[in-house]
Design an enzyme around this catalytic site. Sequence first.
Site, short mmCIF file in Angstrom:
data_model
loop_
_atom_site.label_atom_id
_atom_site.label_comp_id
_atom_site.label_asym_id
_atom_site.label_seq_id
_atom_site.Cartn_x
_atom_site.Cartn_y
_atom_site.Cartn_z
CG HIS A 63 -1.66 -1.21 1.50
ND1 HIS A 63 -2.92 -1.48 1.03
CD2 HIS A 63 -1.27 -2.31 2.19
CE1 HIS A 63 -3.30 -2.68 1.44
NE2 HIS A 63 -2.31 -3.21 2.14
CB SER B 283 12.66 22.52 -15.83
OG SER B 283 11.91 23.71 -15.92
CE LYS C 245 11.00 20.16 -12.06
NZ LYS C 245 10.17 19.30 -11.26
CD GLU D 217 7.93 12.33 -15.63
OE1 GLU D 217 6.95 12.97 -15.23
OE2 GLU D 217 9.00 12.87 -15.95
#
Length: 458
Positions: free
Chosen positions: A156, A277, A283, A290
């Site tokens: 979980h 970024s 970043k 992704e």
Amino acid sequence: MSKAWGGRFTEPTNAQVELFTESISFDARLAEVDVRGSQGHARMLAEVGLLTQQECDQICVNLTEILGEIQRGEMKFTPSLEDIHMHIESALIKRIGDVGRKLHTGRSRNDQVSTDLKLYIRDAIDHLDGLLLQLQASFVSRGETDLDVILPGYTHLQRAQPVSATHYWLAWCEKYNRDRERLADCRKRVNICPLGAAALAGTTLPINRQRSAELLGFDAPAANSLDVSSDRDFLVEFANALGLIALHLSSWAEEWILWCTTEFGFLKLSDAYTTGSSIMPQKKNPDVLELIRGKSARAIAASQQLFVLLKGLPLAYNRDLQEDKLAAFTAYDTVRSCLELAPAIVRNAHLNVDRINARLEEGFLDATALMEYLIRQGVPMRSGHEIVGKLVHLCESKNIRLADLPLEELRTASELINDDVYQILGAKNAAHALISYGSGGRERVKEQLAVWVERLGM
Ligand code: ARG
């Protein structure tokens, strides 16, 4: 341009229809297997006397040259020739006339396209198997260095029990191994040869289907011409197997995306496999992971697309089947591109062991080990569960670990607790105490690691 099937037509095909029905824009990649298939077919035709040896040689040599032209980008594709099969056949006829007009003896485009697809998918399976093997090897090589690193295991997404980091790496090996097994199983049915089933009924000509199957490296010819000309089960199986690979890749990617967050801080991806970024200078984004997660949608959708495409189709060939390639190629291209990147991402990621260790004692990873200690002392499991639950509650209120409780306090919960309890308290001790087959304890994991090193021939 006159069509190979144009004999019974008096009017030319509508130009819009040509554009609508073409598949050359997506089946040109079958050129190599189409030539291979045709050369096998021609050799068989020569062996049974439907071509002379000289005709066969002429056909084979010219097909090889045509393939060269296609691969060098010299052939101009046109929708009026529909597909790759027609492009190659018409180029052959242009070169060698009547001899070229004999190649299609005893076959139809229906068995031809299915044969081509099977040759293509067979190669695809072999390529994917190699890529999956490399991915497994990258996990196993990490396993060898990280045996003594302890990771919090989650259920979980809540801290659960500690395991050796190698256990984590090998978990992915298991998944990708099932993927390889599925592909190998699919390959068995891919490797049955449709060639010579002709349009749907077979042929009155004395072809030797066993021989053409053998020449093309198939295990056997398909036994029922009607079945095989409609059969795309193998593509559904292939796409399903790829869907599962994509699913595994997406879960792995998701987990590592989490691990790369400041909140987790378990993992640092190498600069080469991340991006920045355009506005925030600090970043470093896990875009590749992704996109692996995102692109998995294409492969998973492809298997659905094939199911929907095939549902309700009558025997034997229907033109709907032309669309099968779009789904199958998308699934293949997507999964292949992910698998081509994944091993390097795994090998080059840095596990932030200090950071992991610094927080390993949070979250009571040793609670289950303490409960099992009580079971070994003769406490019924449910009672042990309750006792430890209360101790966890106590520790939470004091903001300490179970291992910080003095023996007297532990003994107020159960008199069966002795000094030796401290040997299993703490995340590292609790991980070490895991002994069952397949568990995350060091000794068991070491055994599994040896199995993998041997299995992958590392
Ligand atoms: N381009 C077609 C396909 O991919 C080849 C088979 C055409 N067969 C036919 N009977 N029109 O399915």
